[in-house]
Design an enzyme around this catalytic site. Sequence first.
Site, PDB file in Angstrom:
ATOM      1  N   SER A  66       0.789  -1.218  -0.075  1.00  0.00           N
ATOM      2  CA  SER A  66      -0.109  -0.044  -0.082  1.00  0.00           C
ATOM      3  C   SER A  66       0.776   1.357   0.118  1.00  0.00           C
ATOM      4  O   SER A  66       0.484   2.395  -0.306  1.00  0.00           O
ATOM      5  CB  SER A  66      -0.703   0.094   1.254  1.00  0.00           C
ATOM      6  OG  SER A  66      -0.181   0.151   2.382  1.00  0.00           O
ATOM      7  N   GLU A  91      -5.255 -15.132   6.948  1.00  0.00           N
ATOM      8  CA  GLU A  91      -5.881 -14.151   6.360  1.00  0.00           C
ATOM      9  C   GLU A  91      -6.951 -14.440   5.383  1.00  0.00           C
ATOM     10  O   GLU A  91      -7.960 -13.614   5.329  1.00  0.00           O
ATOM     11  CB  GLU A  91      -4.879 -13.039   5.774  1.00  0.00           C
ATOM     12  CG  GLU A  91      -3.932 -12.371   6.681  1.00  0.00           C
ATOM     13  CD  GLU A  91      -2.892 -11.757   5.985  1.00  0.00           C
ATOM     14  OE1 GLU A  91      -3.197 -10.432   5.571  1.00  0.00           O
ATOM     15  OE2 GLU A  91      -1.765 -12.186   5.758  1.00  0.00           O
ATOM     16  N   HIS A 125      12.267 -29.796  19.504  1.00  0.00           N
ATOM     17  CA  HIS A 125      12.948 -29.369  20.560  1.00  0.00           C
ATOM     18  C   HIS A 125      11.797 -28.496  21.394  1.00  0.00           C
ATOM     19  O   HIS A 125      12.160 -28.165  22.563  1.00  0.00           O
ATOM     20  CB  HIS A 125      13.932 -28.518  20.251  1.00  0.00           C
ATOM     21  CG  HIS A 125      14.897 -29.213  19.579  1.00  0.00           C
ATOM     22  ND1 HIS A 125      16.017 -29.669  20.146  1.00  0.00           N
ATOM     23  CD2 HIS A 125      15.170 -29.323  18.156  1.00  0.00           C
ATOM     24  CE1 HIS A 125      16.811 -30.362  19.205  1.00  0.00           C
ATOM     25  NE2 HIS A 125      16.277 -30.067  18.066  1.00  0.00           N
ATOM     26  N   LYS A 127      -6.057  -1.208  12.391  1.00  0.00           N
ATOM     27  CA  LYS A 127      -5.168  -0.113  11.679  1.00  0.00           C
ATOM     28  C   LYS A 127      -5.977   1.215  12.219  1.00  0.00           C
ATOM     29  O   LYS A 127      -5.353   2.463  12.414  1.00  0.00           O
ATOM     30  CB  LYS A 127      -4.805  -0.228  10.473  1.00  0.00           C
ATOM     31  CG  LYS A 127      -3.831  -1.239  10.202  1.00  0.00           C
ATOM     32  CD  LYS A 127      -3.410  -1.427   8.624  1.00  0.00           C
ATOM     33  CE  LYS A 127      -2.454  -2.524   8.347  1.00  0.00           C
ATOM     34  NZ  LYS A 127      -2.262  -2.810   6.916  1.00  0.00           N
TER      35      LYS A 127
HETATM   36  C1  F6R Z   1      -2.981  -7.865   3.378  1.00  0.00           C
HETATM   37  C2  F6R Z   1      -1.790  -8.362   4.003  1.00  0.00           C
HETATM   38  C3  F6R Z   1      -1.068  -7.568   5.337  1.00  0.00           C
HETATM   39  C4  F6R Z   1      -0.285  -6.384   4.636  1.00  0.00           C
HETATM   40  C5  F6R Z   1       0.380  -5.819   5.830  1.00  0.00           C
HETATM   41  C6  F6R Z   1       1.301  -4.675   5.554  1.00  0.00           C
HETATM   42  O1  F6R Z   1      -3.393  -8.585   2.550  1.00  0.00           O
HETATM   43  O2  F6R Z   1      -1.414  -9.260   3.358  1.00  0.00           O
HETATM   44  O3  F6R Z   1      -0.271  -8.818   5.872  1.00  0.00           O
HETATM   45  O4  F6R Z   1       0.853  -6.941   3.911  1.00  0.00           O
HETATM   46  O5  F6R Z   1      -0.739  -5.250   6.629  1.00  0.00           O
HETATM   47  O6  F6R Z   1       0.742  -3.757   4.554  1.00  0.00           O
HETATM   48  P1  F6R Z   1       1.393  -3.368   3.189  1.00  0.00           P
HETATM   49  O7  F6R Z   1       1.688  -4.523   2.567  1.00  0.00           O
HETATM   50  O8  F6R Z   1       0.379  -2.690   2.446  1.00  0.00           O
HETATM   51  O9  F6R Z   1       2.420  -2.499   3.778  1.00  0.00           O
END
Ligand code: F6R
Length: 308
Positions: A81, A198, A214, A305
């Site tokens: 992103s 996910e 272990h 988030k």
């Molecule tokens: C969502 C996903 C998450 C994101 C992570 C970081 O599909 O797989 O694990 O990769 O929240 O976000 P980015 O990748 O946008 O930095």
Amino acid sequence: MGVYEDITENFSKFFRDANEFGREISLKPFNYIFIAGMGASALPGDVVKVLKKDVPVETVRSYSLPKYANEESLVLVVSYSGNTEETLQMYNEALRKKCQIIAITSGGKLSQKCLSDSIPYIKIPSGIQPRASLPYLLVPILNLLNYDMQLDSLYAQIENSILKGKAKELAEKLQGKIPLIYSSIPPVSYRWKTQLNENAKIHTFANAFPELNHNEIEGFENLNGEYYAVFISDEGDIVRIKKRMQLTKEIIKEKGIDVTEIAMKGRNEFHRLMIEMYAGSLTSVYLAELNGTDPTQIDLIENFKKRL
Ligand code: F6R
């Protein structure tokens, strides 16, 4: 398009497209590679660490780079992103430490920062979930590092209907169970775990040989859930690992746990790794389908988030 289609139908196309990226940038000499990212954007780091034998590679999933990152380090800042706060902070730190930085992103704040700081970045297509974008996140890095992926012979393996059929069968076996994913290659079991978390939205344990012998193995004494084990072996496994897998399988079968084995063959290490991981992605979306779960939505991650 959702994650289901991207995994089941578009994945080999993503690899084909991704092969265009990362070739135009030439690197200055470096003696250490840090791959800074979170979640799906960090996974390429673990894969590169397995494949690159000539330089130390470290994945950093954090707010800060290790103290020993310096001007001689190559820092690949990866955020699908471009808006992940931990990753943006690591970018700022890499800049302060004068590391050689290349970013991989579809846009967001990271691309803006790169533009204003004159830092090269690889712009990958937007509109895909990061976890379904593994080809776009990984292939440009391997191109950048001049790793020969021999992609032409990977596509057919991804499109193989037998693999899909087997993943469907496994998803049926996993329904209502807590998966235990055991492999000799840590990022393989970890990718399975995160895909099941996910996409299918269930808890999953992942561990790797020999470490699990272990500690985790003791958990079979007092079973506290309905487990199902998946063993993933790789052509490159050394004899002692093969023996450990065999013995562990015997022990946990004696405890009444069913096991599916996936034995990956083939001469190309990169291809084996990709297919071992892809089998997990397929299984996760088929399991989501069986459970009536939409694999694309990640409400908890997004709400979290926002609340942060
Ligand atoms: C969502 C996903 C998450 C994101 C992570 C970081 O599909 O797989 O694990 O990769 O929240 O976000 P980015 O990748 O946008 O930095």
